[in-house]
Design a protein around this motif. Sequence first.
Motif, short mmCIF file in Angstrom:
data_model
loop_
_atom_site.label_atom_id
_atom_site.label_comp_id
_atom_site.label_asym_id
_atom_site.label_seq_id
_atom_site.Cartn_x
_atom_site.Cartn_y
_atom_site.Cartn_z
N LEU A 171 0.92 -1.00 0.08
CA LEU A 171 0.09 0.26 0.24
C LEU A 171 0.35 0.97 0.11
O LEU A 171 1.01 1.84 -0.71
CB LEU A 171 -0.67 -0.55 1.52
N LEU A 172 1.80 1.38 0.64
CA LEU A 172 2.90 2.22 0.90
C LEU A 172 3.23 2.40 -0.41
O LEU A 172 3.64 3.14 -1.11
CB LEU A 172 3.93 1.99 1.77
N ALA A 173 3.62 1.62 -1.17
CA ALA A 173 4.37 1.61 -2.61
C ALA A 173 3.54 2.48 -3.33
O ALA A 173 4.20 2.75 -4.11
CB ALA A 173 5.25 0.41 -3.12
N ARG A 174 2.05 0.90 -3.33
CA ARG A 174 1.16 2.37 -4.28
C ARG A 174 1.02 3.83 -4.45
O ARG A 174 0.81 4.78 -5.21
CB ARG A 174 -0.30 1.60 -4.26
N VAL A 175 1.14 3.79 -3.15
CA VAL A 175 1.12 5.83 -2.30
C VAL A 175 1.83 6.87 -2.96
O VAL A 175 1.78 7.51 -3.68
CB VAL A 175 0.99 6.16 -0.94
N GLN A 176 3.38 5.89 -2.92
CA GLN A 176 4.89 6.76 -3.02
C GLN A 176 4.25 6.94 -4.56
O GLN A 176 5.25 8.21 -5.52
CB GLN A 176 5.83 5.72 -2.60
N HIS A 177 3.82 5.90 -5.27
CA HIS A 177 3.93 5.51 -6.84
C HIS A 177 3.06 6.56 -6.96
O HIS A 177 3.40 7.73 -8.04
CB HIS A 177 3.56 4.32 -7.72
N LEU A 178 1.48 6.66 -6.63
CA LEU A 178 1.03 7.66 -7.40
C LEU A 178 1.13 8.90 -6.66
O LEU A 178 1.03 9.89 -7.33
CB LEU A 178 -0.12 7.50 -6.49
#
Length: 206
Positions: free
Chosen positions: A79-86
Amino acid sequence: MTRGPPAPAEGRGGAGATLGKALRRARPHLLLALPILLLLVALGFGAAAWRAARDNAAIAALVAGKDVPVSLDAPAPLLLARVQHLARRGVTEEIEPLIEALDRRGETDLSARARYALGNARLRQAFDHLERSNLDPAGPLITLARQDYRRALQGRPDLWDAKFNLDVASRLLRDFPEFDRKTGDELKAEPKKIWTEIPGQPRGEP
């Protein structure tokens, strides 16, 4: 009148013999069940290793800039990786549900890092508007970024980059009080003058 040997001793011996007979009768079944049990354990470990490898691959893809969809029930690091990507792409409207999912799980550290990334994304958007002298949308973005940095620091008081960027956002609001206006004329200023007076771009990871 003499008493005979204690009956309980004989009873215990009889129970032991009965148990031994029961174990001998069950031994073939136990030998058949043991390989099945070991197979189930191996399958469980294999499935866990496969899920970990899949999640790690998804995280690596997101870090590399690939748009990998992530469900809200995904592991917290994903989830954190997705947040950082977005956040790097500036797609801030999709980030809040992911952070809320981290909050519900009590992932204080990861939620703080996610809030920090969201604050950076909003502050970058504000700088983009300021570069184009488009001041109306910049103020709300700076205010939201400040809120994100403060919430990040609630979870991680030692997050120094969030402290630095919070100061940057606060200085912007102090330098341009017109950002807080709900109504009124548009702020008039020369683009070069505005750009030379604002502090640097947000620091740290997205």
